[in-house]
Design a protein around this motif. Structure first.
Motif, PDB file in Angstrom:
ATOM      1  N   GLY A 192       4.383   6.948  -1.874  1.00 37.05           N
ATOM      2  CA  GLY A 192       4.183   7.338  -0.491  1.00 37.05           C
ATOM      3  C   GLY A 192       4.649   8.727  -0.155  1.00 37.05           C
ATOM      4  O   GLY A 192       4.770   9.082   1.010  1.00 37.05           O
ATOM      5  N   SER A 193       4.873   9.550  -1.172  1.00 39.08           N
ATOM      6  CA  SER A 193       5.407  10.895  -0.920  1.00 39.08           C
ATOM      7  C   SER A 193       4.416  11.804  -0.197  1.00 39.08           C
ATOM      8  O   SER A 193       4.802  12.833   0.330  1.00 39.08           O
ATOM      9  CB  SER A 193       5.863  11.544  -2.233  1.00 39.08           C
ATOM     10  N   ASP A 242       0.836  -1.194   0.000  1.00 36.87           N
ATOM     11  CA  ASP A 242       0.000   0.000   0.000  1.00 36.87           C
ATOM     12  C   ASP A 242       0.876   1.252   0.000  1.00 36.87           C
ATOM     13  O   ASP A 242       1.839   1.327   0.771  1.00 36.87           O
ATOM     14  CB  ASP A 242      -0.897  -0.016   1.244  1.00 36.87           C
ATOM     15  N   PRO A 243       0.569   2.244  -0.837  1.00 36.07           N
ATOM     16  CA  PRO A 243       1.393   3.460  -0.902  1.00 36.07           C
ATOM     17  C   PRO A 243       1.505   4.207   0.434  1.00 36.07           C
ATOM     18  O   PRO A 243       2.562   4.765   0.729  1.00 36.07           O
ATOM     19  CB  PRO A 243       0.701   4.322  -1.952  1.00 36.07           C
ATOM     20  N   ALA A 251      13.417   1.927  -4.509  1.00 32.76           N
ATOM     21  CA  ALA A 251      12.375   1.947  -5.535  1.00 32.76           C
ATOM     22  C   ALA A 251      11.294   2.965  -5.196  1.00 32.76           C
ATOM     23  O   ALA A 251      10.811   3.695  -6.075  1.00 32.76           O
ATOM     24  CB  ALA A 251      11.760   0.553  -5.680  1.00 32.76           C
ATOM     25  N   ALA A 252      10.921   3.043  -3.926  1.00 36.22           N
ATOM     26  CA  ALA A 252       9.895   4.008  -3.501  1.00 36.22           C
ATOM     27  C   ALA A 252      10.378   5.437  -3.703  1.00 36.22           C
ATOM     28  O   ALA A 252       9.614   6.300  -4.153  1.00 36.22           O
ATOM     29  CB  ALA A 252       9.533   3.776  -2.041  1.00 36.22           C
ATOM     30  N   ASP A 253      11.641   5.696  -3.387  1.00 35.17           N
ATOM     31  CA  ASP A 253      12.195   7.030  -3.600  1.00 35.17           C
ATOM     32  C   ASP A 253      12.226   7.378  -5.086  1.00 35.17           C
ATOM     33  O   ASP A 253      11.850   8.484  -5.484  1.00 35.17           O
ATOM     34  CB  ASP A 253      13.612   7.130  -3.023  1.00 35.17           C
ATOM     35  N   ARG A 279       9.093   4.993   4.582  1.00 30.25           N
ATOM     36  CA  ARG A 279      10.058   6.031   4.207  1.00 30.25           C
ATOM     37  C   ARG A 279      10.295   7.009   5.362  1.00 30.25           C
ATOM     38  O   ARG A 279      11.429   7.411   5.619  1.00 30.25           O
ATOM     39  CB  ARG A 279       9.576   6.788   2.972  1.00 30.25           C
ATOM     40  N   VAL A 280       9.230   7.385   6.063  1.00 28.44           N
ATOM     41  CA  VAL A 280       9.355   8.316   7.190  1.00 28.44           C
ATOM     42  C   VAL A 280      10.162   7.684   8.329  1.00 28.44           C
ATOM     43  O   VAL A 280      10.992   8.342   8.952  1.00 28.44           O
ATOM     44  CB  VAL A 280       7.963   8.760   7.691  1.00 28.44           C
TER      45      VAL A 280
END
Length: 115
Positions: free
Chosen positions: A105-106, A23-24, A98-100, A31-32
């Protein structure tokens, strides 16, 4: 609040971790928390209702991705990076990279960043 269940490192299952990271919003929380700090739930900001954010945090905890600590009426969360690295070497680094790159999720951040 009842005591939170955290699976032991050896009981963390790859399928559950991958499902939790599907899930995003949960990727954004990852990330946080990737800086290794412990965050109060009230510090976290996401484009969802507080009850939904609580659900996402529970999914991450139940999968073994995070650890939640209660202090009085406040809850704090941190990434179980060392446990995940021991169990699945390189997985969290690959997911974060990959998320960055894709900015997944930004929309999730900290309350201090919202100002």
């Amino acid at each position: 609040m009842r005591r939170a269940h955290h699976p032991a490192t050896e009981d963390v299952a790859l399928t559950e971790v991958m499902a939790a990271l599907s899930d995003p919003v949960r990727i954004g929380l990852l990330r946080v928390l990737a800086d290794g700090g412990e965050r109060g739930w009230g510090e976290l900001r996401a484009p969802v209702a507080k009850s939904t954010l609580s659900h996402h945090l529970r999914v991450l905890r139940d999968a073994g991705v995070t650890r939640t600590r209660q202090e009085g009426t406040r809850c704090y969360v941190r990434l179980r990076r060392a446990d995940l690295e021991a169990r699945f070497p390189g997985l969290i680094s690959a997911v974060l990279a990959a998320a960055d790159a894709d900015e997944v999720g930004s929309g999730v951040g900290l309350a201090a960043e919202a100002s």
